[in-house]
Design a protein around this motif. Structure first.
Motif, PDB file in Angstrom:
ATOM      1  N   SER A 213      49.524  31.008  48.032  1.00  0.00           N
ATOM      2  CA  SER A 213      48.529  31.741  47.238  1.00  0.00           C
ATOM      3  C   SER A 213      47.403  32.270  48.108  1.00  0.00           C
ATOM      4  O   SER A 213      46.900  33.374  47.873  1.00  0.00           O
ATOM      5  CB  SER A 213      47.961  30.843  46.132  1.00  0.00           C
ATOM      6  N   ALA A 216      48.814  35.354  49.791  1.00  0.00           N
ATOM      7  CA  ALA A 216      49.042  36.420  48.811  1.00  0.00           C
ATOM      8  C   ALA A 216      47.735  37.044  48.357  1.00  0.00           C
ATOM      9  O   ALA A 216      47.638  38.273  48.188  1.00  0.00           O
ATOM     10  CB  ALA A 216      49.815  35.866  47.620  1.00  0.00           C
ATOM     11  N   LYS A 219      46.684  39.421  51.224  1.00  0.00           N
ATOM     12  CA  LYS A 219      47.633  40.478  51.574  1.00  0.00           C
ATOM     13  C   LYS A 219      47.765  41.525  50.473  1.00  0.00           C
ATOM     14  O   LYS A 219      48.038  42.699  50.766  1.00  0.00           O
ATOM     15  CB  LYS A 219      48.997  39.869  51.889  1.00  0.00           C
ATOM     16  N   GLN A 220      47.575  41.149  49.213  1.00  0.00           N
ATOM     17  CA  GLN A 220      47.702  42.152  48.164  1.00  0.00           C
ATOM     18  C   GLN A 220      46.509  43.106  48.148  1.00  0.00           C
ATOM     19  O   GLN A 220      46.594  44.196  47.606  1.00  0.00           O
ATOM     20  CB  GLN A 220      47.872  41.474  46.802  1.00  0.00           C
ATOM     21  N   PHE A 326      58.633  33.071  51.881  1.00  0.00           N
ATOM     22  CA  PHE A 326      57.578  33.928  51.333  1.00  0.00           C
ATOM     23  C   PHE A 326      57.122  34.951  52.377  1.00  0.00           C
ATOM     24  O   PHE A 326      56.943  36.139  52.063  1.00  0.00           O
ATOM     25  CB  PHE A 326      56.399  33.075  50.870  1.00  0.00           C
ATOM     26  N   LEU A 330      57.439  39.052  52.190  1.00  0.00           N
ATOM     27  CA  LEU A 330      56.305  39.952  52.416  1.00  0.00           C
ATOM     28  C   LEU A 330      56.579  40.961  53.530  1.00  0.00           C
ATOM     29  O   LEU A 330      55.818  41.906  53.707  1.00  0.00           O
ATOM     30  CB  LEU A 330      55.060  39.149  52.816  1.00  0.00           C
TER      31      LEU A 330
END
Length: 784
Positions: A213, A216, A219-220, A326, A330
């Protein structure tokens, strides 16, 4: 129109006019990483020996770590300090552990520069360095780098993860924790696990979820921003906790014993090229019982303990695989520099016969085969703090001798994997160059094309002491550049120089051979004798597993290396040599608050960690809860300290006052009041009065009498024939109004919160007696 940017600290390059229409804007340049800068991921395993990963010859399944090794490099000659916190400080700073003031764990710190546990701010951490180059920085899992007395809500927080360059943190600050009831910290505050063990909670899964998390989240928003993630599982440190189905995968796999395990692993290591041609397996350790000499019951218990450990490792590998998958999803895996390291060799803290409670080791309490056998079907579950016996420790460090806490190669030679597809072309290859944990930071900086900073937050930085091994990535034949490395751990000393190792074992090559126990002090006279006669010499360039002591044949080389050890000791603050072990736990240390005999704790505050809690072992004390009992009664825990591995709980149940003392999960002493607790406002107390002297080296704290009181009137008492001599439970601290973390007793279902009202809980260590204390409490109640 493109933005005009300028470096912070430089003159504003725009134009400031009288109004906006005649002005030209410019912006401070955001801190951005270089285009294409790689992510960096450190995976730090705990107590995992050279012969325990599948890709290092073990029969234990580690397919995800094997995958990283197959796509990268395995190092056959990587070294650590022989203990967790010291190695972790090397991993994060690039300096030696004594330079970091971490000669050992902070719980055994002493008042000398190399030993006090305060990592200097001039020894910057890798995340502090990478922040300056536009990286996101995350730490997840075990920390164990903060002075023990500072692991509380009082701080200071400058040596917590967020104080040393990490922007986000989730994990546990101590050396180990219960895997089902962990002491979790999120950034700067305590949090409870998101689920219970009954709901399937396990710490490793939780840590992996959180690591994913963190990545993420950033990176988002900014996919071009690289990250540094320090991912340090609690595995494979005790307690060996894993859901039963993972342990059952290995049913029967270790029934032939630890000698057979070593032979199988060594043969596989030879096939894989991890040991040089002509290498020999080290001797049978004199402290390890031969498998054939174990009774049938012992073999059944010991084999199951190893099945649980193996399942724990495979379970950990599974969750590391989730993190790797994961990164792959990505599209970041190929450009992530991954380094996987164990912090020391396999651990011997389970003792010669294993343990269902590791806290017995720290308190010198002997094991009971009968009690351990009674727990065999529950091993790996939340009820025990289990650890395997020395035989599996010795086997886990195949092909080397000895184990964690000792500076033979079994304690300091560890599996090490590097994976970075975009960074080097080698795939599935081995590297034999000498390396040490202090080399990881220099290697990362070298690989990223960065120089170590001169300053961090205004503090001038010390030189890095490690050497980059990036030169080995695509050159298996390159000569080693790390030529000299000293070692010292709890009086056990050694030094490597250019293919030779001198070792001065303490308390000796084995406990059986010297008759001395771990933690035996070293006097000045003893050190002189050790330097004259106690050093061994191994030509490890030819004798990989330290089998042939050639000190007599090469006396000149031995003298040279002993002298070199003292040179390194002077350079890195290694002196004074201190062989004491558990005894250092009781060392007097400065604390944030001045010494006192009265402590007040409030409900609803963070659980108080053991090392920040008042020391009540072996001394008279009174603990009083100021409460309001409703007319229809109340029940629940008033105050608890410790967990399944030892401690006490003070609670109300069925209208009566209860005090349960858990003596390292070996015995439970239960005192119940003769009468019920009336409704209204009251001072509920228990008093412990010692009746004898402690015998800590025998595993026995002071015996005594526990008496229960309501408003100063005694309502019940009982004898505590033995108490914990050195340290309360490892996994939980003081909790007011509940039994937080792992339960001290199974007499209730934790957390068993108190249903009345608690105003405060007062610890009184003055020894003045409960009656005066209760009178004081009644006065306080009258003033409310």
């Amino acid at each position: 129109m493109p933005l005009t940017e300028y470096s912070p600290g430089r003159a504003f390059p725009g134009v400031v006019g009288r109004t906006f229409d005649v002005s030209e804007p410019a912006w401070p340049e955001p801190r951005r990483a270089a285009e294409g800068a790689p992510n960096v991921l450190f995976v730090i395993l705990d107590d995992t020996g050279y012969g325990q990963l599948g890709c290092y010859g073990s029969p234990i399944e580690t397919p995800n770590l094997d995958r990283l090794a197959g796509g990268g490099l395995r190092y056959a000659n990587m070294h650590t300090t022989a203990l967790c916190s010291p190695t972790r400080s090397c991993v994060l700073t690039g300096r030696n552990h004594h330079s970091n003031h971490l000669a050992a764990i902070t719980e055994v710190s002493t008042g000398f520069p190399g030993y006090d546990g305060y990592i200097p701010f001039e020894n910057g951490f890798l995340p502090e360095m990478l922040l300056q180059h536009g990286y996101s920085t995350y730490a997840v899992g075990k920390w164990h780098l903060t002075p023990a007395d500072q692991v509380s809500a009082a701080g200071p927080y400058d040596r917590w993860p967020l104080g040393r360059g990490f922007e986000r943190y989730y994990g546990f600050l101590g050396g180990d924790t219960h895997q089902y009831y962990p002491e979790l910290v999120h950034d700067h505050h305590r949090v409870e696990p998101p689920r219970s063990p009954d709901e399937g909670y396990h710490l490793t899964e939780d840590l992996t979820d959180r690591a994913i998390s963190f990545i993420a989240d950033a990176k988002q928003v900014a996919p071009n921003k690289p990250f540094f993630l320090y991912f340090a599982t609690g595995a494979m440190h005790a307690p060996h906790h894993v859901p039963r189905e993972w342990a059952d995968r290995y049913a029967g796999a270790f029934d032939d014993g630890w000698e057979a395990y070593r032979e199988r692993v060594f043969a596989r290591q030879q096939e894989l090229g991890l040991v040089p041609a002509g290498a020999e397996l080290s001797r049978h350790d004199p402290d390890v019982q031969r498998w054939a000499d174990c009774t049938d019951e012992e073999r059944r218990l010991y084999a199951r303990m190893m099945e649980v450990f193996a399942g724990f490792l495979t379970h950990t590998d599974h969750h590391i695989g989730r993190l790797v998958d994961f990164l792959d999803d990505l599209g970041e895996l190929d450009n992530t520099l991954i380094m996987v390291l164990s912090d020391n060799g396999a651990s011997a803290e389970g003792g010669p016969s294993g343990s269902v409670n590791e806290n017995k080791f720290f308190n010198f309490v002997p094991e009971s085969l009968e009690r351990n056998l009674a727990a065999i079907d529950e091993l790996g579950g939340p009820k025990h703090f289990n650890h395997y016996p020395w035989g599996w420790t010795w086997a886990g460090n195949t092909p080397f001798r000895r184990w964690k806490r000792e500076t033979y190669r079994g304690g300091i030679s560890d599996p090490f994997i590097v994976h970075w597809p975009r960074g080097f072309a080698a795939r599935g290859e081995l590297r034999a160059q000498y390396a040490h944990a202090i080399d990881m930071v220099p290697t990362v900086l070298d690989a990223l094309g960065l120089e170590p900073p001169d300053q961090i937050r205004g503090v001038t930085q010390s030189p890095l002491e490690g050497i980059s091994f990036a030169y080995t990535f695509d050159d298996a034949a390159a000569p080693s550049r790390h030529v000299t490395q000293y070692f010292e751990m709890i009086g056990h000393r050694s030094i490597y120089h250019d293919g030779w190792r001198a070792v001065c074992p303490w308390p000796g090559p084995s406990f059986a051979e010297t008759g001395r126990e771990f933690g035996t002090p070293i006097t000045a006279e003893a050190l002189t004798e050790l330097d004259a006669t106690g050093w061994q010499l191994y030509h490890v360039a030819e004798d990989f597993a330290e089998n042939h002591d050639v000190a007599a044949e090469h006396r000149d080389k031995l003298i040279e290396l002993i002298a070199q050890w003292y040179v390194e000791a002077g350079k890195y603050h290694v002196l004074p040599v201190d062989g004491r072990g558990q005894q250092r736990i009781a060392e007097q240390r400065p604390s944030i608050a001045p010494p006192r005999t009265r402590y007040v704790f409030r409900p609803g505050t963070q659980e108080v960690a053991q090392d920040a809690a008042p020391r009540i072992v072996n001394r008279a004390h009174t603990i009083t809860a100021l409460v309001t009992i409703p007319d229809d009664g109340a029940e629940g825990v008033l105050v608890s300290q410790g967990g399944v591995d030892g401690g006490f709980t003070f609670y109300v149940h069925d209208g009566r006052l209860h005090y349960v003392y858990n003596y390292v999960a070996d015995q439970e002493f239960h005192v119940v009041s003769d009468t019920t607790v009336p409704a209204g406002r009251h001072a509920l107390s228990f008093e412990f009065e010692p009746t004898g002297e402690p015998r800590p080296l025998e595993g026995k704290g002071a015996p005594g009498i526990a008496t229960l009181f309501v408003d100063g009137d005694p309502i019940g008492s009982g004898e505590l024939p033995v108490t914990i001599p050195i340290t309360m439970g490892l996994a939980s601290g003081i909790a007011v109004g509940s039994d937080a973390g792992s339960p001290v007793t199974d007499a209730y279902r934790n957390p068993f919160p108190f249903t009345g009202v608690i105003d405060r809980v007062v610890y009184d260590l003055s020894g003045d007696g409960v009656v005066d204390h209760a009178a004081e409490i009644r006065i306080a109640l009258a003033r409310q």
